[in-house]
Scaffold this motif. Structure first.
Motif, PDB file in Angstrom:
ATOM      1  N   PRO A  48       0.812  -1.228   0.000  1.00  0.00           N
ATOM      2  CA  PRO A  48       0.000   0.000   0.000  1.00  0.00           C
ATOM      3  C   PRO A  48       0.848   1.281   0.000  1.00  0.00           C
ATOM      4  O   PRO A  48       0.486   2.246  -0.680  1.00  0.00           O
ATOM      5  CB  PRO A  48      -0.820  -0.088   1.290  1.00  0.00           C
ATOM      6  CG  PRO A  48      -0.496  -1.370   1.942  1.00  0.00           C
ATOM      7  CD  PRO A  48       0.516  -2.112   1.138  1.00  0.00           C
ATOM      8  N   GLU A  49       1.975   1.254   0.721  1.00  0.00           N
ATOM      9  CA  GLU A  49       2.819   2.464   0.771  1.00  0.00           C
ATOM     10  C   GLU A  49       3.425   2.753  -0.602  1.00  0.00           C
ATOM     11  O   GLU A  49       3.564   3.911  -1.005  1.00  0.00           O
ATOM     12  CB  GLU A  49       3.927   2.302   1.828  1.00  0.00           C
ATOM     13  CG  GLU A  49       3.416   2.222   3.265  1.00  0.00           C
ATOM     14  CD  GLU A  49       2.430   3.349   3.610  1.00  0.00           C
ATOM     15  OE1 GLU A  49       2.730   4.507   3.278  1.00  0.00           O
ATOM     16  OE2 GLU A  49       1.361   3.050   4.186  1.00  0.00           O
ATOM     17  N   ALA A  50       3.789   1.691  -1.318  1.00  0.00           N
ATOM     18  CA  ALA A  50       4.368   1.851  -2.656  1.00  0.00           C
ATOM     19  C   ALA A  50       3.323   2.435  -3.615  1.00  0.00           C
ATOM     20  O   ALA A  50       3.617   3.331  -4.414  1.00  0.00           O
ATOM     21  CB  ALA A  50       4.883   0.513  -3.171  1.00  0.00           C
ATOM     22  N   ALA A  51       2.089   1.923  -3.512  1.00  0.00           N
ATOM     23  CA  ALA A  51       1.015   2.432  -4.376  1.00  0.00           C
ATOM     24  C   ALA A  51       0.795   3.925  -4.107  1.00  0.00           C
ATOM     25  O   ALA A  51       0.629   4.721  -5.044  1.00  0.00           O
ATOM     26  CB  ALA A  51      -0.276   1.640  -4.136  1.00  0.00           C
ATOM     27  N   LYS A  52       0.849   4.313  -2.840  1.00  0.00           N
ATOM     28  CA  LYS A  52       0.656   5.735  -2.495  1.00  0.00           C
ATOM     29  C   LYS A  52       1.718   6.609  -3.151  1.00  0.00           C
ATOM     30  O   LYS A  52       1.448   7.750  -3.529  1.00  0.00           O
ATOM     31  CB  LYS A  52       0.714   5.918  -0.973  1.00  0.00           C
ATOM     32  CG  LYS A  52      -0.567   5.543  -0.266  1.00  0.00           C
ATOM     33  CD  LYS A  52      -0.479   6.014   1.187  1.00  0.00           C
ATOM     34  CE  LYS A  52      -1.377   5.203   2.084  1.00  0.00           C
ATOM     35  NZ  LYS A  52      -0.947   5.231   3.480  1.00  0.00           N
ATOM     36  N   LYS A  53       2.940   6.063  -3.248  1.00  0.00           N
ATOM     37  CA  LYS A  53       4.026   6.845  -3.869  1.00  0.00           C
ATOM     38  C   LYS A  53       3.722   7.137  -5.340  1.00  0.00           C
ATOM     39  O   LYS A  53       4.112   8.182  -5.861  1.00  0.00           O
ATOM     40  CB  LYS A  53       5.348   6.079  -3.765  1.00  0.00           C
ATOM     41  CG  LYS A  53       5.937   6.048  -2.376  1.00  0.00           C
ATOM     42  CD  LYS A  53       7.303   5.386  -2.436  1.00  0.00           C
ATOM     43  CE  LYS A  53       7.804   5.018  -1.048  1.00  0.00           C
ATOM     44  NZ  LYS A  53       8.959   4.110  -1.105  1.00  0.00           N
ATOM     45  N   ILE A  54       3.061   6.190  -6.012  1.00  0.00           N
ATOM     46  CA  ILE A  54       2.696   6.418  -7.424  1.00  0.00           C
ATOM     47  C   ILE A  54       1.773   7.634  -7.529  1.00  0.00           C
ATOM     48  O   ILE A  54       1.983   8.525  -8.359  1.00  0.00           O
ATOM     49  CB  ILE A  54       1.977   5.190  -8.033  1.00  0.00           C
ATOM     50  CG1 ILE A  54       2.955   4.030  -8.224  1.00  0.00           C
ATOM     51  CG2 ILE A  54       1.317   5.563  -9.361  1.00  0.00           C
ATOM     52  CD1 ILE A  54       2.347   2.812  -8.928  1.00  0.00           C
ATOM     53  N   TYR A  55       0.748   7.661  -6.679  1.00  0.00           N
ATOM     54  CA  TYR A  55      -0.209   8.779  -6.728  1.00  0.00           C
ATOM     55  C   TYR A  55       0.506  10.105  -6.467  1.00  0.00           C
ATOM     56  O   TYR A  55       0.237  11.115  -7.117  1.00  0.00           O
ATOM     57  CB  TYR A  55      -1.333   8.564  -5.709  1.00  0.00           C
ATOM     58  CG  TYR A  55      -2.246   7.409  -6.079  1.00  0.00           C
ATOM     59  CD1 TYR A  55      -3.201   7.562  -7.086  1.00  0.00           C
ATOM     60  CD2 TYR A  55      -2.147   6.180  -5.439  1.00  0.00           C
ATOM     61  CE1 TYR A  55      -4.040   6.510  -7.433  1.00  0.00           C
ATOM     62  CE2 TYR A  55      -2.982   5.123  -5.782  1.00  0.00           C
ATOM     63  CZ  TYR A  55      -3.928   5.298  -6.775  1.00  0.00           C
ATOM     64  OH  TYR A  55      -4.749   4.261  -7.129  1.00  0.00           O
ATOM     65  N   ALA A  56       1.441  10.077  -5.523  1.00  0.00           N
ATOM     66  CA  ALA A  56       2.169  11.312  -5.192  1.00  0.00           C
ATOM     67  C   ALA A  56       3.044  11.755  -6.369  1.00  0.00           C
ATOM     68  O   ALA A  56       3.050  12.931  -6.741  1.00  0.00           O
ATOM     69  CB  ALA A  56       3.016  11.093  -3.939  1.00  0.00           C
ATOM     70  N   ALA A  57       3.777  10.808  -6.976  1.00  0.00           N
ATOM     71  CA  ALA A  57       4.698  11.169  -8.070  1.00  0.00           C
ATOM     72  C   ALA A  57       3.943  11.697  -9.277  1.00  0.00           C
ATOM     73  O   ALA A  57       4.399  12.602  -9.978  1.00  0.00           O
ATOM     74  CB  ALA A  57       5.545   9.957  -8.469  1.00  0.00           C
ATOM     75  N   LYS A  58       2.774  11.135  -9.558  1.00  0.00           N
ATOM     76  CA  LYS A  58       1.988  11.560 -10.715  1.00  0.00           C
ATOM     77  C   LYS A  58       1.085  12.750 -10.426  1.00  0.00           C
ATOM     78  O   LYS A  58       0.551  13.358 -11.356  1.00  0.00           O
ATOM     79  CB  LYS A  58       1.077  10.404 -11.180  1.00  0.00           C
ATOM     80  CG  LYS A  58       1.749   9.343 -12.012  1.00  0.00           C
ATOM     81  CD  LYS A  58       0.752   8.248 -12.382  1.00  0.00           C
ATOM     82  CE  LYS A  58      -0.382   8.685 -13.280  1.00  0.00           C
ATOM     83  NZ  LYS A  58      -0.087   8.663 -14.706  1.00  0.00           N
ATOM     84  N   GLY A  59       0.849  13.028  -9.124  1.00  0.00           N
ATOM     85  CA  GLY A  59      -0.159  14.028  -8.778  1.00  0.00           C
ATOM     86  C   GLY A  59      -1.532  13.514  -9.171  1.00  0.00           C
ATOM     87  O   GLY A  59      -2.396  14.261  -9.618  1.00  0.00           O
ATOM     88  N   ARG A  60      -1.713  12.194  -9.010  1.00  0.00           N
ATOM     89  CA  ARG A  60      -2.953  11.554  -9.460  1.00  0.00           C
ATOM     90  C   ARG A  60      -3.937  11.429  -8.308  1.00  0.00           C
ATOM     91  O   ARG A  60      -3.544  11.060  -7.200  1.00  0.00           O
ATOM     92  CB  ARG A  60      -2.601  10.168 -10.000  1.00  0.00           C
ATOM     93  CG  ARG A  60      -3.751   9.308 -10.486  1.00  0.00           C
ATOM     94  CD  ARG A  60      -3.165   8.054 -11.134  1.00  0.00           C
ATOM     95  NE  ARG A  60      -4.168   7.113 -11.567  1.00  0.00           N
ATOM     96  CZ  ARG A  60      -4.071   6.429 -12.725  1.00  0.00           C
ATOM     97  NH1 ARG A  60      -3.040   6.611 -13.520  1.00  0.00           N
ATOM     98  NH2 ARG A  60      -4.983   5.557 -13.058  1.00  0.00           N
ATOM     99  N   PRO A  61      -5.242  11.706  -8.554  1.00  0.00           N
ATOM    100  CA  PRO A  61      -6.223  11.522  -7.483  1.00  0.00           C
ATOM    101  C   PRO A  61      -6.227  10.065  -7.033  1.00  0.00           C
ATOM    102  O   PRO A  61      -6.154   9.164  -7.864  1.00  0.00           O
ATOM    103  CB  PRO A  61      -7.560  11.878  -8.152  1.00  0.00           C
ATOM    104  CG  PRO A  61      -7.206  12.610  -9.402  1.00  0.00           C
ATOM    105  CD  PRO A  61      -5.860  12.142  -9.817  1.00  0.00           C
ATOM    106  N   SER A  62      -6.292   9.834  -5.731  1.00  0.00           N
ATOM    107  CA  SER A  62      -6.068   8.486  -5.210  1.00  0.00           C
ATOM    108  C   SER A  62      -7.261   7.549  -5.405  1.00  0.00           C
ATOM    109  O   SER A  62      -7.194   6.384  -5.044  1.00  0.00           O
ATOM    110  CB  SER A  62      -5.693   8.543  -3.741  1.00  0.00           C
ATOM    111  OG  SER A  62      -6.773   9.096  -3.032  1.00  0.00           O
ATOM    112  N   ASP A  63      -8.372   8.041  -5.991  1.00  0.00           N
ATOM    113  CA  ASP A  63      -9.472   7.119  -6.290  1.00  0.00           C
ATOM    114  C   ASP A  63      -9.411   6.636  -7.746  1.00  0.00           C
ATOM    115  O   ASP A  63     -10.312   5.981  -8.232  1.00  0.00           O
ATOM    116  CB  ASP A  63     -10.832   7.758  -5.982  1.00  0.00           C
ATOM    117  CG  ASP A  63     -11.142   8.946  -6.876  1.00  0.00           C
ATOM    118  OD1 ASP A  63     -10.246   9.412  -7.606  1.00  0.00           O
ATOM    119  OD2 ASP A  63     -12.289   9.418  -6.835  1.00  0.00           O
ATOM    120  N   ASN A  64      -8.326   6.953  -8.448  1.00  0.00           N
ATOM    121  CA  ASN A  64      -8.154   6.518  -9.835  1.00  0.00           C
ATOM    122  C   ASN A  64      -7.280   5.250  -9.846  1.00  0.00           C
ATOM    123  O   ASN A  64      -6.081   5.322  -9.631  1.00  0.00           O
ATOM    124  CB  ASN A  64      -7.502   7.652 -10.627  1.00  0.00           C
ATOM    125  CG  ASN A  64      -7.453   7.369 -12.116  1.00  0.00           C
ATOM    126  OD1 ASN A  64      -7.830   6.292 -12.567  1.00  0.00           O
ATOM    127  ND2 ASN A  64      -6.995   8.347 -12.879  1.00  0.00           N
TER     128      ASN A  64
END
Ligand code: AMP
Ligand code: MG
Length: 355
Positions: A48-64
């Protein structure tokens, strides 16, 4: 963070060049890598922590939600609760390849990866660099396109560098991708398979394999406020260049004189006002547009593969040139054309002029 770039020679893919990236993935870091569709931004799909890093790096909304990439068919079991019959048929026909399937998720897949959904999107890429990297990582790799959220997807390692330098541990550079638009997405959890995103495995190909396939309304039209999207990600603006993009659509399949005239006139008008203007066209019409503006051909109109491969690169090039207004010819919506027009209409914010 320093982003390391590793250049891969496709003539001889060596494990020792991929081992460091594989270890970063296994330990919860971010590695961008080539696939046959577009470059992906990878992280351990079970962390889960790794997945969160993706959202942060992309600036992607976390429900996508993210797509989990696997190296071999047997890696699917840990991710899914069950495999519906249509899923079996489609996997047999098109894996490894540019087809993502949506399954009911297993408890091993964290909600951080699926954007809170009880389903998981899975794909087995055919690209040999991607396949080997995932195998060496030894974990399923969640990988959305490796672009800043909302921007056109990256089709070269340079595109990834532009968006991700300093934000991720590593970029694996395997040269330009082959297909150039993201994978086809099909939800196989319902009674009839549902196409959520068109790609290089076309609707016609899907129907050949499983008979009936429904098409999510969001594929062709903007999502209205009342409709709850099947995947939260479908509601977001996508693939967009910085410029205002307008698609000009004629009545015939080929590009009429009228389409060319309308595009040329609108482009010249904006140019006269002092704006940077770009035109997206094909080899057949390239010479007919005014030299005062930037003209880019996506290739021969009949060669859909070439059009798809060049599309995002041209949108990014216009961004880097500071283009403010883009006028584009439109394309047939059949076969790969459905994916091309899906990306173009979304990039245009559904700004389509029929002439
Ligand atoms: P990207 O990898 O950036 O091209 O985007 C991944 C897309 O896959 C998302 O925007 C969703 O549309 C789709 N997707 C991923 N997981 C699911 C899921 N569980 N259900 C439906 N669509 C999904
Ligand atoms: Mg994307």
């Amino acid at each position: 963070m320093e982003t390391k770039v590793v250049i891969i020679d496709r003539a001889l893919i060596r494990d020792d060049q991929l081992l460091e990236g594989a270890a970063i993935l296994r330990k919860g870091g971010l590695v961008a890598f080539p696939t046959e569709t577009v470059y992906g931004l990878g992280a351990n799909a079970l962390d889960p922590e790794a997945a969160k890093k993706i959202y942060a790096a992309k600036g992607r909304p976390s429900d996508n939600p993210l797509i989990a990439h696997i190296g071999q068919r047997s890696d699917l079991e840990v991710l899914v609760k069950e495999i519906p019959e249509a899923g079996r048929k489609l996997m047999k026909a098109y894996w490894p390849g540019p087809l993502t399937l949506i399954f009911p998720k297993s408890s091993a897949v964290p909600y951080e990866t699926t954007g809170g959904l009880d389903t998981v999107a899975v794909r087995m890429p055919s690209d040999l660099v991607a396949k080997r990297l995932i195998e060496l990582a030894g974990v399923p790799v969640a990988a959305p396109s490796a672009n800043t959220s909302g921007r056109p997807s990256p089709t070269t390692a340079d595109h990834v560098y532009e968006d991700m330098n300093g934000r991720i541990e590593m970029i694996v550079d395997g040269g330009p991708v082959g297909i150039g638009v993201e994978s086809t997405i099909v939800d196989v959890t319902g009674s009839v398979p549902m196409l959520l995103r068109p790609g290089a495995v076309t609707l016609e190909m899907l129907c050949d394999t499983v008979g009936q396939v429904a098409v999510d309304p969001a594929v062709a039209k903007p999502m209205s406020a009342e409709i709850k999207p099947k995947a939260p990600g479908m509601k977001y603006r996508h693939y967009a260049p910085k410029a205002e993009l307008m698609l000009v659509e004629g009545k015939e399949q080929s590009v009429s004189d009228k389409v060319v005239d309308v595009i040329a006139n609108m482009a010249l008008e904006k140019r006269a006002q002092g704006h940077e203007v770009g035109i997206i066209c094909t080899d057949e019409t390239y010479d007919r547009y005014p030299e005062e503006v930037r003209i880019r051909s996506l290739g021969q109109r009949s060669k859909e593969e070439t059009i798809a491969r060049n599309l995002f690169g041209v949108l990014r090039e216009f961004d880097s040139l500071g283009v403010e207004y883009i006028y584009s010819e439109s394309f047939s919506k059949e076969h790969l054309g459905q994916a091309i027009m899906n990306r173009l209409t979304k990039a245009a914010g559904y700004h389509i002029l029929e002439v």
